[in-house]
Design a protein around this motif. Structure first.
Motif, PDB file in Angstrom:
ATOM      1  N   MET A   1       0.840  -1.194   0.000  1.00 25.06           N
ATOM      2  CA  MET A   1       0.000   0.000   0.000  1.00 25.06           C
ATOM      3  C   MET A   1       0.880   1.252   0.000  1.00 25.06           C
ATOM      4  O   MET A   1       1.895   1.299   0.692  1.00 25.06           O
ATOM      5  CB  MET A   1      -0.922   0.007   1.230  1.00 25.06           C
ATOM      6  N   THR A   2       0.484   2.254  -0.790  1.00 24.30           N
ATOM      7  CA  THR A   2       1.251   3.483  -0.867  1.00 24.30           C
ATOM      8  C   THR A   2       1.243   4.219   0.464  1.00 24.30           C
ATOM      9  O   THR A   2       0.222   4.295   1.134  1.00 24.30           O
ATOM     10  CB  THR A   2       0.655   4.409  -1.949  1.00 24.30           C
ATOM     11  N   ALA A   3       2.375   4.778   0.837  1.00 21.16           N
ATOM     12  CA  ALA A   3       2.502   5.471   2.111  1.00 21.16           C
ATOM     13  C   ALA A   3       1.757   6.799   2.090  1.00 21.16           C
ATOM     14  O   ALA A   3       1.528   7.397   1.037  1.00 21.16           O
ATOM     15  CB  ALA A   3       3.977   5.690   2.418  1.00 21.16           C
ATOM     16  N   ARG A   4       1.398   7.263   3.266  1.00 26.50           N
ATOM     17  CA  ARG A   4       0.692   8.533   3.427  1.00 26.50           C
ATOM     18  C   ARG A   4       1.383   9.333   4.520  1.00 26.50           C
ATOM     19  O   ARG A   4       1.896   8.777   5.488  1.00 26.50           O
ATOM     20  CB  ARG A   4      -0.767   8.286   3.801  1.00 26.50           C
ATOM     21  N   LEU A   5       1.370  10.641   4.376  1.00 22.82           N
ATOM     22  CA  LEU A   5       1.930  11.515   5.392  1.00 22.82           C
ATOM     23  C   LEU A   5       0.896  11.730   6.489  1.00 22.82           C
ATOM     24  O   LEU A   5      -0.281  11.936   6.215  1.00 22.82           O
ATOM     25  CB  LEU A   5       2.303  12.863   4.756  1.00 22.82           C
ATOM     26  N   ALA A   6       1.322  11.668   7.751  1.00 27.16           N
ATOM     27  CA  ALA A   6       0.416  11.900   8.873  1.00 27.16           C
ATOM     28  C   ALA A   6      -0.058  13.349   8.860  1.00 27.16           C
ATOM     29  O   ALA A   6       0.631  14.249   8.373  1.00 27.16           O
ATOM     30  CB  ALA A   6       1.124  11.594  10.187  1.00 27.16           C
ATOM     31  N   ARG A   7      -1.233  13.588   9.414  1.00 27.81           N
ATOM     32  CA  ARG A   7      -1.805  14.935   9.382  1.00 27.81           C
ATOM     33  C   ARG A   7      -0.929  15.962  10.075  1.00 27.81           C
ATOM     34  O   ARG A   7      -0.805  17.093   9.606  1.00 27.81           O
ATOM     35  CB  ARG A   7      -3.207  14.922  10.009  1.00 27.81           C
ATOM     36  N   ARG A   8      -0.349  15.583  11.192  1.00 26.02           N
ATOM     37  CA  ARG A   8       0.508  16.516  11.910  1.00 26.02           C
ATOM     38  C   ARG A   8       1.715  16.900  11.057  1.00 26.02           C
ATOM     39  O   ARG A   8       2.123  18.064  11.017  1.00 26.02           O
ATOM     40  CB  ARG A   8       0.961  15.892  13.228  1.00 26.02           C
ATOM     41  N   ALA A 200       2.701   8.513 -11.386  1.00 29.98           N
ATOM     42  CA  ALA A 200       1.915   7.438 -11.993  1.00 29.98           C
ATOM     43  C   ALA A 200       0.893   6.868 -11.008  1.00 29.98           C
ATOM     44  O   ALA A 200      -0.258   6.602 -11.366  1.00 29.98           O
ATOM     45  CB  ALA A 200       2.840   6.331 -12.501  1.00 29.98           C
ATOM     46  N   GLU A 201       1.310   6.687  -9.751  1.00 30.71           N
ATOM     47  CA  GLU A 201       0.397   6.153  -8.750  1.00 30.71           C
ATOM     48  C   GLU A 201      -0.715   7.142  -8.440  1.00 30.71           C
ATOM     49  O   GLU A 201      -1.883   6.767  -8.287  1.00 30.71           O
ATOM     50  CB  GLU A 201       1.176   5.816  -7.472  1.00 30.71           C
ATOM     51  N   LEU A 202      -0.383   8.431  -8.359  1.00 35.68           N
ATOM     52  CA  LEU A 202      -1.395   9.453  -8.094  1.00 35.68           C
ATOM     53  C   LEU A 202      -2.419   9.510  -9.226  1.00 35.68           C
ATOM     54  O   LEU A 202      -3.615   9.670  -8.984  1.00 35.68           O
ATOM     55  CB  LEU A 202      -0.731  10.815  -7.922  1.00 35.68           C
ATOM     56  N   GLU A 203      -1.947   9.390 -10.447  1.00 35.85           N
ATOM     57  CA  GLU A 203      -2.863   9.406 -11.590  1.00 35.85           C
ATOM     58  C   GLU A 203      -3.753   8.165 -11.590  1.00 35.85           C
ATOM     59  O   GLU A 203      -4.940   8.235 -11.946  1.00 35.85           O
ATOM     60  CB  GLU A 203      -2.066   9.512 -12.889  1.00 35.85           C
ATOM     61  N   ARG A 204      -3.207   7.048 -11.167  1.00 31.08           N
ATOM     62  CA  ARG A 204      -4.023   5.827 -11.079  1.00 31.08           C
ATOM     63  C   ARG A 204      -5.112   5.978 -10.019  1.00 31.08           C
ATOM     64  O   ARG A 204      -6.261   5.584 -10.228  1.00 31.08           O
ATOM     65  CB  ARG A 204      -3.131   4.628 -10.731  1.00 31.08           C
TER      66      ARG A 204
END
Length: 224
Positions: A1-8, A200-204
């Motif tokens: 799964m693609t990583a995500r930045l925490a809200r903080r 590429a992942e963002l566009e997908r």
């Protein structure tokens, strides 16, 4: 799964982009986190639509003043030199173009910079636009802080908004948990890739085609 930045962490990234001397309004919800992440030594004046200029970060435990709240009814602090004024004067500041930046949440942002952040249009939904329309058209720069996808996996960046609009062509930049985008005449331009994501992942994930340039390519290389 693609990583995500925490809200903080995302709030800290937004704070880095707010220029010294700016007068800024932070919308209800996640944008309020930016108040706690402003860089030391930089003078940034926070405005709240309920009538305060010079808002500080959240109070320490045990130091809450029930008379000091932001528009979302969260406890805040007042910095030295803070001022208080009537609600109508506050909206006059917002509508009169006196805010340099506002940071708002969003349900959807279109590639033309249209913002939908007050209703999903569901039957029986309670209207809750608050001052968002005034901020969207009154601030010189409108930054959006949001996740790229909903909890159901639907993209929040879209070709055209399907939810009721807050403002038309008002968004300058979108900060998501996966990338930062500028709104341009050609659509969303990838300004910075976050947490190892690729164009590429963002566009997908979104079904959109993004504008890329030197800055975004450098960011992509740096994330590998």
């Amino acid at each position: 799964m693609t990583a995500r930045l925490a809200r903080r962490e995302l709030a800290r990234r937004i704070a880095e982009d707010i220029p010294d001397g700016a007068v800024v309004n932070l919308g209800i919800g996640a944008p309020t986190l930016v108040a706690d992440e402003l860089p030391a030594g930089r003078e940034i004046i926070l405005h709240t639509e309920n009538g305060m200029l010079g808002m500080g970060p959240a109070p320490a435990a045990g130091s809450v003043d029930p008379d000091l709240i932001n528009a979302g009814k969260q406890a805040v602090t007042a910095l030295t030199g803070a001022s208080f004024f009537h609600h109508a004067d506050s909206f006059g500041m917002m509508r009169g173009g006196h805010l340099d930046v506002c940071v708002l949440g969003a349900f959807q942002v279109s590639e033309h910079g249209d913002l939908a952040n007050w209703s999903t249009g569901e039957p029986g939904a309670i209207p809750a636009v608050g001052g968002a329309m005034d901020l969207a058209i009154g601030a010189k720069e409108v930054y959006v802080m949001t996740d790229l996808l909903t909890r159901q996996g639907e993209p929040k960046l879209v070709a055209a908004c399907t939810y009721p609009l807050t403002g038309v062509g008002c968004v300058s930049r979108v900060y998501t948990d996966r990338a930062i985008f500028d709104v341009t005449d050609e659509g969303f331009a990838v300004r910075e890739l976050l947490a190892g994501n690729t164009v590429a992942e963002l566009e997908r994930l979104t079904g959109l085609r993004f504008v890329t340039g030197a800055e975004s390519v450098d960011a992509e290389e740096g994330s590998r």
